[in-house]
Design an enzyme around this catalytic site. Structure first.
Site, PDB file in Angstrom:
ATOM      1  N   SER A   1      22.811 -13.783  23.979  1.00  0.00           N
ATOM      2  CA  SER A   1      22.243 -12.793  23.056  1.00  0.00           C
ATOM      3  C   SER A   1      20.755 -12.671  23.352  1.00  0.00           C
ATOM      4  CB  SER A   1      22.471 -13.263  21.627  1.00  0.00           C
ATOM      5  OG  SER A   1      21.475 -12.800  20.764  1.00  0.00           O
TER       6      SER A   1
ATOM      7  N   TYR B   1      21.599 -19.285  14.553  1.00  0.00           N
ATOM      8  CA  TYR B   1      22.314 -18.419  15.516  1.00  0.00           C
ATOM      9  C   TYR B   1      21.502 -18.324  16.811  1.00  0.00           C
ATOM     10  CZ  TYR B   1      24.334 -14.188  17.597  1.00  0.00           C
ATOM     11  OH  TYR B   1      24.917 -13.296  18.456  1.00  0.00           O
TER      12      TYR B   1
ATOM     13  N   LYS C   1      22.395 -19.642  20.680  1.00  0.00           N
ATOM     14  CA  LYS C   1      22.427 -18.831  21.899  1.00  0.00           C
ATOM     15  C   LYS C   1      21.473 -19.403  22.972  1.00  0.00           C
ATOM     16  CE  LYS C   1      25.632 -16.055  20.505  1.00  0.00           C
ATOM     17  NZ  LYS C   1      26.958 -16.062  21.135  1.00  0.00           N
TER      18      LYS C   1
END
Ligand SMILES: NC(=O)c1ccc[n+]([C@@H]2O[C@H](COP(=O)([O-])OP(=O)(O)OC[C@H]3O[C@@H](n4cnc5c(N)ncnc54)[C@H](O)[C@@H]3O)[C@@H](O)[C@H]2O)c1
Length: 270
Positions: free
Chosen positions: A141, A154, A158
């Site tokens: 991401s 999050y 990543k």
């Protein structure tokens, strides 16, 4: 085409969103597609839509190594033993300031987004090793370019996917297993349901699932570009998807870190 004569791809989290679009993209090219998801009914529905004989689907919780063993055995039985490509796509996102989000939600993010990818790579390794020209594509991401406020765990997950991809690309290259990551910015999928993060408002949602599926399919194909000695150039390890992600990734490599921090402070309105 019969089992064993066509390439096969197993995709985690493929009941919806990017995974489902990617499954359709590979099926269109004649690949046998494994569609697996925590949402077993959704996975089976997607596989049925792609066509009997072209896709098989079922339940997979990527956090469970036993599930991976079962799914890989089942899928390679149907593929004649081949696993040409593993796409570690399953992922979850919980937005909010770190202290406002229950600790269990942070832990689940790491379990799915990090341990899920490690589980997949670990279980798939013998099958990948036994299949000439095989590979792994991990969904990374743009939040792995610089740590993102309001989606901290999050973003951290990543960064871990980025590190794992780089490490395995080196570790497995002599065995002929290529390892790559694809980096979209925001895409309109169920992942964003209820998500509230300033970067969503600042950067907007400009990619479709088909844009990402196309980038994944392109990353999986041989580059076709030949170097001075006539050998095909290696595929890129990292592929940013869309102009904003490409610009942010390139800029992060070129500018001093204090400028990256300032850009990301503004993007996340921190
Ligand atoms: N949507 C975005 O803006 C965006 C941007 C960059 C990267 N990504 C990444 O792309 C990947 C796909 O996301 P998406 O946007 O299609 O989201 P999505 O929510 O539409 O799809 C994710 C799928 O993963 C499945 N899943 C969740 N937990 C699972 C588990 N434990 N085991 C197996 N499957 C599980 C869900 O059921 C769902 O079908 C994720 O890794 C995500 O982090 C998404």
């Amino acid at each position: 085409m019969s089992a064993g004569t066509r390439p096969s791809v197993l995709i985690s989290g493929a009941a919806g969103g990017i995974g489902r679009a990617t499954a359709a993209r590979f099926a269109r090219e004649g690949w046998l597609v494994g569609v697996y998801d925590l949402d077993a009914a959704g996975a089976e529905r997607t596989a049925a839509e792609l066509g009997e004989g072209d896709a098989i689907g079922g339940s997979l919780d990527v956090t469970r190594p036993d599930d991976w063993a079962r799914v890989l055995a089942e899928f390679t039985r149907a593929s004649g033993g081949r696993l040409d490509l593993l796409i570690n796509n399953a992922g979850i996102l919980r937005s909010g300031r770190l202290a406002d989000v229950p600790i269990a939600a942070h832990h689940l993010t790491i379990d799915v987004n990090v341990k899920g990818v490690i589980n997949g790579c670990h279980a798939a390794y013998p099958y990948l090793k036994a299949t000439a020209g095989s590979g792994v594509i991990n969904l990374c991401s743009a939040s792995a370019i610089y740590g993102q406020a309001e989606i901290a765990s999050y973003s951290a997950s990543k960064f871990a996917v980025r590190g794992l991809t780089e490490a395995l690309e080196l570790e497995w290259r002599k065995e002929g297993i290529r390892v790559q990551a694809v980096w979209p910015l925001w895409v309109n999928t169920g992942l964003l349901d209820g998500a509230e993060a300033s970067s969503l408002d600042t950067l907007g949602v400009n990619l479709t699932v088909d844009d990402v599926a196309e980038a994944i399919y392109a990353a999986a194909r041989p580059s076709g570009v030949r170097g001075l000695l006539g050998k095909a150039l290696p595929r890129k390890v990292h592929t940013a998807v869309g102009l904003p992600a490409k610009t942010l990734a390139t800029a992060a490599d070129l500018v001093p870190s204090f400028i990256s921090r300032e850009v990301n402070r503004r993007i996340t309105r921190s």
